[in-house]
Structure formats: C-alpha cells, structure tokens
Design an enzyme around this catalytic site. Structure first.
Site, PDB file in Angstrom:
ATOM      1  N   GLU B  70      42.488  29.527  43.681  1.00 53.80           N
ATOM      2  CA  GLU B  70      43.714  30.068  44.109  1.00 53.80           C
ATOM      3  C   GLU B  70      43.790  30.017  45.775  1.00 53.80           C
ATOM      4  O   GLU B  70      45.071  29.261  46.108  1.00 53.80           O
ATOM      5  CB  GLU B  70      44.131  31.434  43.682  1.00 53.80           C
ATOM      6  CG  GLU B  70      45.239  31.980  44.095  1.00 53.80           C
ATOM      7  CD  GLU B  70      45.296  33.521  44.672  1.00 53.80           C
ATOM      8  OE1 GLU B  70      45.200  33.770  46.161  1.00 53.80           O
ATOM      9  OE2 GLU B  70      44.791  34.144  43.733  1.00 53.80           O
ATOM     10  N   HIS B  71      42.989  30.422  46.306  1.00 53.58           N
ATOM     11  CA  HIS B  71      43.033  30.257  47.631  1.00 53.58           C
ATOM     12  C   HIS B  71      43.097  28.767  48.305  1.00 53.58           C
ATOM     13  O   HIS B  71      43.897  28.517  49.209  1.00 53.58           O
ATOM     14  CB  HIS B  71      41.634  31.069  48.501  1.00 53.58           C
ATOM     15  CG  HIS B  71      42.017  32.410  48.691  1.00 53.58           C
ATOM     16  ND1 HIS B  71      41.811  32.985  49.964  1.00 53.58           N
ATOM     17  CD2 HIS B  71      42.196  33.474  47.907  1.00 53.58           C
ATOM     18  CE1 HIS B  71      41.964  34.361  49.926  1.00 53.58           C
ATOM     19  NE2 HIS B  71      42.149  34.791  48.526  1.00 53.58           N
ATOM     20  N   GLU B 142      38.022  39.876  52.277  1.00 50.88           N
ATOM     21  CA  GLU B 142      38.547  40.366  51.023  1.00 50.88           C
ATOM     22  C   GLU B 142      37.873  41.283  50.152  1.00 50.88           C
ATOM     23  O   GLU B 142      38.121  42.247  49.669  1.00 50.88           O
ATOM     24  CB  GLU B 142      39.346  39.267  50.449  1.00 50.88           C
ATOM     25  CG  GLU B 142      40.285  39.798  49.415  1.00 50.88           C
ATOM     26  CD  GLU B 142      41.260  38.565  48.460  1.00 50.88           C
ATOM     27  OE1 GLU B 142      40.647  37.400  48.820  1.00 50.88           O
ATOM     28  OE2 GLU B 142      41.966  38.707  47.764  1.00 50.88           O
TER      29      GLU B 142
END
Lengths: 425, 428
Positions: B70-71, B142
């Site tokens: 996704e990133h 994160e």
C-alpha cells in the site's frame, strides 16, 4: 460550489445561528459557552458539562436520559471542552434524525431541542446544588481522563511543548483542567459557578439542517431565557522570543517525539492570516509539504512530520515521531526547511498546489455540519466577520512576497523532545 | 448501468460491472462540495498464504507485506502520487485492514482528473529495490509509533489471545524484523495476484454525474489489457473454537490501566443477508448489555469501574470474528470479572429485555441515518459489505425485522466461557 453561511439572530443574552440546508439526514444543534481561560475556573468549566449531560430535572438518572435519547431514534448527545486561543469553550451537541427519512413520522426536532435545553438549563438539583453522587462520579471520570493524557504520547508531548513554551500565559492551561483542583470542587461550588457562567459567558447557539427558520426561532424563544450581558473580551498574550528554549524529557518509549513551537505573531482575522495559512501549508501542513518530503520521504526518519497553526493564539507547531538517535539530524532538517521558507525558497508550483489544497480543505470541512459550525465560530472568537467566499478569494490572491513577509514574523520559541533514551549530542 | 433507488432514504445508487470484472458504484450526493472515491482490493493482512498467479504452489509471504505494498504503490518512477493529487487540489490517502486495502481521495474540484489519477496509480505499479529499502525506515517508525500506543497494544493483545493460527493475530504493519525481508519481487507477486480488477471495487460518492463518470471509467478500463484471472486460492490453517490464551497482561508506560475482554465468534463462514443479520443482532446484543442506557452500564460507571473511554464492538469477516468490550479502568480486575459475569448471564437471557431490544433497534436506525451524512462511511462500509455479499442499504429493513428472540439467540451463539479472553495493560 456550495458556500454556506449562517443567518444570525441576536437574542437577549445569546446569538442564534441558523443554517438551512438539505444536505443532511439529521439536524445538528450546538450550544456554545465561552469564557476566558483562567487557572481558577479551568477545572470547573471542564467538569461542568459532564455533570449537566448526565441527568436533568425530568430525567433523574443517566439510564433514563440515555433511554430517552435511544427512543428519539438514537439522538446523539455529547459535550466537549476546548481551548480556542485563550478562551475555554464548552459545547453541547445534539444530532437527531430528520423524520422525513424514517417510516415513523413523529416530529423529532422539537423533542431534541427541548431535551438539549433541559440539559443546559434544567439540571437535577438537591438543595441548591448539583446532585452529589453525579458530581462524585464525574469527578472520578474526569480525573481518569486527565491522567490518560499521559498515556497518549502524541497528545502528551504536544501538551508539554505548549506548557513549556507558554509558561505563565493562559494558553499553557490544559482545557481538561488540573487533577489537583478536583478535590476542592463541591456540588455547591460547582452549582454556584454554573449560575455565574450562565450569567456571564458569551453564548452562541447553532442549528443546521433542513429546518424552518420561524419554527426554530419559536423553539428558541420558548426554551431559552437569558439575561443581556457584556461578555469578557480578551486579546491573547503575544510574546517576543528572547531566547530559544530547548527541553528534553525522558520516558520509557520506543519512539521519540520531537515537537517545535514557533510564534507567528499573526491571528485569525489579521490581513496576513491567509498568507500564514499558505506558509504553513507549504512548510508542513500536507503530504506535499517540505517537512513530509524532507523528513519522511527523503531522509526516511519519520512516519509523521507535520505542522499546524493555532489561529487564535498565533502559534505554529511542528510534530514528528523519530528514532531517539536521530534527534540531531531531524532537528537540523526541520530548521533547514524553516530557513528555506523564510528565504522564499519555494516554487510558484508549490504555492499554487498549496492554494488548491487549502481551498479544498475548507470546502470539505463545511460539508460536515460540525465542521461548518467550527468555521463559523472562528468569527465569534476573533470578533471578525470573514465570509467564507472572502476567505477563499483572499487565499487565492495571496502572493509569494506576502508569504515571505509572514516568514519574517515567525520566531522559533521552544524545541521539545520526549525521548526514550538519553540524548547523545 | 443499473440504477437502484432507495425511496425512504431519498438516495439512488448506480452500478456497473466492467468487462474486466471491476465493480463500480456511484452514489450522487447533491449539495455537497466534496467528492470522495475509494478504490479497494479484497486483499489485506490475513492473505499471507496463497497461490500466486504466476506460480504453481502456495507461498507464505512476510508479515506486513499488504500494508507495505500500500505504501509503495504511491511511489512512481517520476515521483510521488501525493504530489499529483495535491496539484489537483485533492487529498489522498490509503489504509490496509485485515481483509482490504483501500486507496482514496477527496476533492472539491477537478474530480474527473483526480479519479483518473486514482485509478491509474493503483493500476500501474512501480517498485524498485532502492525505494523499497527506503520505505523500511518510514514503516519502521510507523510500527514504533503503534508500539508505544497502549490502546493499539491492548487491541492486538486481545486478538492475539483469541487466535492460535489465524493470521488475524498478526499486526497489520508486521514487525521491523518481518518487513526487513520484503523485496520488490514479492511486492509484484502479491500485486499481480490481488490487484486484478475482478478482485476490486470502485466506489464514488459526491456531487457527480453518474452517466459521465461511468463513461470515463469504462473508457479507462477498456484501454487497459487484463487477462482473465483464475479464482484466487488462499489458504488458512484450521482454527480451534476455544481461545488460544485466557489472559495476558502487558506492562507499559501508562498511568491508567486498560482492560479489554474479547469473545471469539464461531459462525465465521456466513455471507450475504445471513451474515448481515447475524452481525446486526450481535451489535444490538452488545448495545443492549453495555450501551449507556443499560442498567449494567450505569452500575459499572457508578462503581468507578469504567469511564467515558468504555466501548464495545463486534467485527466479523470470512474466517474470523470477535466482540471486544473494554476501556480505561482504575479497577481492572473487578471490571474484568464483572464483564465476564454479565456476558455469561446474558447467555441465558439476563439483561436482554424486549423493551431494550426495540429501543436499541430504533437507536441503530437513527445512527445509520446519521452515518449516511458521511461520504467516507458510505464508501468504506459499502465496500466491506459488498466483499461479503452484503448490501449496506439493507441495514434498515433488516434492523426492522430483528426480534427479541433473534438477539437472545445471538447471545446463545456468541457467548461461551471457553471463547472469552482478557487482555490488560497495566502501569509498569
């Protein structure tokens, strides 16, 4: 483009704001009470709405009150205490279904209205004071909420930065209040304060939805009776930075929080406010901003690195979460980006990109009833009247030179680092 | 294009399945400034054991790869897609859940340009070794951020307690160690398998013209070549009914203890209207027992066992499901014991009155209406429902059908001593 605005009706002791729109499936009512933030009253004001929302004269227990809300098709009722510049604002919010979307045609607005006003004006009392067991419960609950700030490290580090930076200024106060004050607050003292607040606070009441203006005015006149008042006006403390401050604290943490506070010397309503918003946008407000690109994307130092402005106090704050050992490098990059901004090292493209997203952000915010209220309420706090279309237009017109001029006013005040390990310089 | 009207709600939904299998839905919203679109693949953190499109056998991929992908999808050869969106005045984002990865934007102008950017960036991957390595630092931060977050640790601690084998127990972002092993070839392998249009759904809500928008999407999709995709084969080990662990205590740097009681669900292979009804009944059950209008809530609050952070939720997907109940508590052990007792008694009907069920149904109907003010809610929930063959717009009719007995049955089916677990976060 739908630019909403409110019709404001002055009533004795408060202003009634009506926004008529067919956008929503619900009607939203927000009752706001505003007073200056002070050490003496901050905890009283933080506790008060929670006591009020738990019972009323007619709904003597929370269970009764909450059951009644369920019966009104899950009308939501909640309270909030916020810091807006150096004011503390209490909000009572009710959102209630518009019955035209239900198979059951019972009129809900007037019932919701009546209940919200009962919460504010008709509390359950015992001998001239709030019910003792309600106050006891809510004091306990507030104490726990205050303590839990410590447990949320992002929130904690932001609060610590503000405390360090604004020492001695009202803005340093946490709007949730102080744990230490709670012991002295009795049901009697709180009730006395409540009456005083109803008498002195600046009060605004917003109603948004597919409503009939005349009906709303009639409801307001039926349920609200307040005395005329001269609300206290304050200008937030503006301070010249004499010497940059650096504070480091250590806790058992994996990720360090590096937060930096700047003084902008610009408030909402000032002519250069629009340029300040764009300055912040190019610097750190968005995912195309200098902080995101340089701290995160290029140097891989952080997952989040951003900035925001406090419009009614004149602050700009940077927030980032980094590896403890990268403190020096991250600080250096952030300082460098601020320098670039001040020197005008940003392109026309960055500027037009930022204008587009700032404009987008405002238009999106007003799509949400509560968002629109917050935008309109800026005018109450600042005693300015900036119509939304003017806000958008002045943003569009802002030049690079004006943004660089804003940069000249911005001063770094405090660097706060919450670290997991000892900092190596 | 088919048009589906919802009379009482005064909404109309437009639907078309593209030739390549992509499902497209458009919900026009008059009076709104904002258009919102989500482009979602039915692929999340639990899909870590599958047969890649290009290989014969099954593979197991590193924890956190769906989120990593996704990133990385935001990065292209010529830069970052965030830049592109903000030039067009849009704000873009993405998220990865247990079962879905969604890419989204919102904008108040240049909608068609932004929609094209969304579709194209998701359908044109560009992964390189260099950018994959660079991302490890960012995602590492994160992960660290979440590691310091007591509520997140509590939530995952409770799920970990429940599951022995199911990958739902793995943190969505993985760990610093697990993502270290990710390379660009693995990303392509996952991408090729799960990002085929026939495994995806595009949802648009806002002040848009449905004909024109559908036309744009149709042309866009017809200009791209896709081979037909065989059915995706995922593999999950069998999972016992009982929880893996009855309790767990995490010591963290906090002042207030936190408690979460979890119930592992059993009926985890439902879909369609059956699943919707079961989900709504379970949610009503929790609301009846623990909602602010329940006597039990008032007792817990008066005793000082809970505060305003108290909450409850029921989640279910294919292959797993759970109810979670808890919050901050100065008296964690007493709260744990009370919650367990309330649940076990509810199995035989205690606390579930006819009156409280009908009141809660009213509340749920109003809450649903309120949620329809939010384009984000509509798009995200509609997609989740559609991936499980459920229809978001059936919520009100099904709520109106649910009876007192359905809720009592939900309690009998959901609650069982061997499927209850607790996780606590305590100050160090």
């Amino acid at each position: 483009m739908a630019i909403a605005s409110d019709i404001v009706k002055a009533r004795p002791g408060y202003n009634l704001h009506i926004v008529k729109t067919e956008k929503y499936k619900t009607n939203t009512l927000v009752f706001k009470m505003k007073a200056p933030l002070t050490t003496e009253t901050v905890t009283y004001r933080s506790l008060l709405p929670y006591v009020l929302q738990s019972t009323t004269k007619t709904h003597q227990t929370s269970t009764e009150l909450r059951s009644y809300l369920d019966d009104l098709y899950g009308a939501s009722l909640y309270v909030d205490v916020a810091k807006k510049g150096e004011y503390q604002v209490i909000s009572f919010t009710m959102e209630i279904a518009n019955e035209k979307f239900l198979s059951d045609p019972t009129p809900l607005l007037s019932k919701g209205f009546e209940l919200l006003m009962a919460v504010v004006f008709q509390p359950k009392t015992e001998g001239g004071a709030f019910a003792a067991n309600t106050v006891l419960k809510e004091k306990r609950s507030l104490k726990q909420r205050i303590q839990s700030i410590y447990d949320d490290k992002m929130r904690f580090s932001t609060q610590r930065l503000v405390e360090e930076m604004c020492q001695g200024e009202p803005y340093a106060l946490e709007p949730m209040g102080n744990e230490g004050d709670l012991d002295e607050i009795t049901p009697e003292l709180l009730y006395t304060y409540y009456q005083k607040a109803l008498f002195e606070d600046e009060i605004d009441f917003y109603i948004i939805g597919d409503v009939n203006g005349a009906e709303v005015e009639e409801l307001a006149d039926t349920y609200i009776s307040l005395k005329e008042r001269q609300p206290k006006k304050i200008t937030p403390v503006q301070k010249k930075v004499e010497k940059e401050k650096e504070v480091t604290e250590q806790q058992d943490l994996k990720q360090g929080k590096l937060n930096i506070g700047y003084r902008t010397n610009i408030l909402y309503g000032d002519p250069d406010y629009y340029a300040l918003q764009l300055f912040n946008g190019i610097f750190g407000g968005f995912s195309h901003s200098k902080l995101f690109i340089n701290v995160r994307e290029k140097a891989s130092l952080a997952y989040y690195a951003s900035s925001r402005i406090e419009s009614h106090k004149g602050l700009l704050m940077v927030m980032s979460g980094i590896e403890n050992k990268n403190y020096g490098q991250a600080l250096e990059i952030i300082r460098q980006q601020m320098k670039e901004m001040k020197q005008g090292n940003f392109t026309e493209e960055e500027l037009s990109q930022t204008k587009a997203v700032v404009k987008n952000q405002i238009l999106e915010t007003i799509d949400v009833a509560r968002g629109l209220i917050e935008i309109l309420y800026h005018n109450v706090i600042s005693r300015n009247s900036v119509p939304l279309d003017e806000w958008l237009e002045r943003t569009e017109r802002t030049t690079k030179e004006e943004i660089v001029k804003v940069g000249e006013k911005i001063e770094c005040d405090t660097i706060y680092f919450l670290t997991g390990t000892e900092v190596q310089e | 294009m088919e048009k589906i009207p919802f009379g009482q709600l005064q909404e109309e939904l437009f639907h078309e399945k593209m030739e390549n299998g992509l499902q497209v839905y458009i919900l026009p919203k008059k009076g709104f400034n904002k258009s919102f679109a989500t482009f979602t693949t039915k692929y999340g953190s639990v899909d870590n054991h599958f047969k890649p499109l290009t290989k014969e056998g099954f593979v197991k991929v590193p924890d956190g790869i769906a989120h990593f992908l996704e990133h990385k999808l935001f990065e292209k050869e010529d830069g970052d897609v965030f830049q592109q969106f903000s030039k067009q005045g849009a704000s873009a984002n993405a998220f990865t859940s247990f079962t879905r990865t969604a890419y989204l934007f919102s904008s108040t102008f240049d909608f068609e340009k932004n929609l094209t950017t969304l579709i194209d960036f998701v359908q044109e991957p560009y992964f390189s070794e260099k950018t994959v390595e660079k991302e490890k630092g960012i995602i590492g931060q994160e992960i660290n951020m979440y590691d310091d977050n007591a509520d997140w640790r509590l939530y995952f601690g409770c799920i970990e307690n429940m599951y022995q084998n199911h990958p739902v127990k793995i943190d969505i972002a993985g760990t610093v160690e697990s993502i270290a092993g990710i390379n660009k070839d693995m990303l392509y392998e996952c991408y090729e398998t799960f990002y085929h249009p026939s495994n995806m759904l595009l949802f648009i809500v806002g002040p848009v013209d449905p004909d024109q928008t559908m036309e744009l999407i149709r042309n866009n999709q017809n200009s791209k070549e896709y081979k037909e995709l065989p059915a995706i084969e995922r593999r999950f080990e069998t999972e016992q009914a009982a929880v893996a662990k009855k309790s767990q205590i995490l010591k963290m740097n906090v002042q207030t203890p936190k408690v979460m009681v979890g119930i592992k669900a059993t009926d985890v292979h439902l879909s369609g209207p059956e699943m919707l009804k079961a989900e709504l009944a379970a949610n009503i059950l929790l609301e009846v027992l623990f909602g602010k209008s329940s006597d039990l809530y008032e007792d817990l609050y008066s005793e000082g066992f809970i505060d305003q952070s108290f909450s409850y939720d029921f989640t279910q997907e294919q292959g797993f499901g759970f109810a979670l109940i808890g919050g901050d508590s100065a008296r964690p052990d007493e709260l744990t014991e009370n919650l367990k007792q309330i649940l076990l008694k509810a199995k035989s009907g205690a606390g579930i009155t006819e009156e409280s069920v009908s009141r809660t149904i009213k509340k749920k109907i109003g809450t649903f209406l309120r949620a329809l003010n939010s384009p984000e809610y509509i798009a995200n929930q509609f997609t989740r429902y559609a991936f499980n063959d459920m229809d978001l717009f059936e919520v009100v009719p099904i709520l109106e059908q649910i009876t007192h007995n359905d809720v009592k049955q939900a309690a009998v089916g959901l609650i069982d001593e061997e499927r209850i677990t607790v996780c606590q976060v305590l100050p160090k």
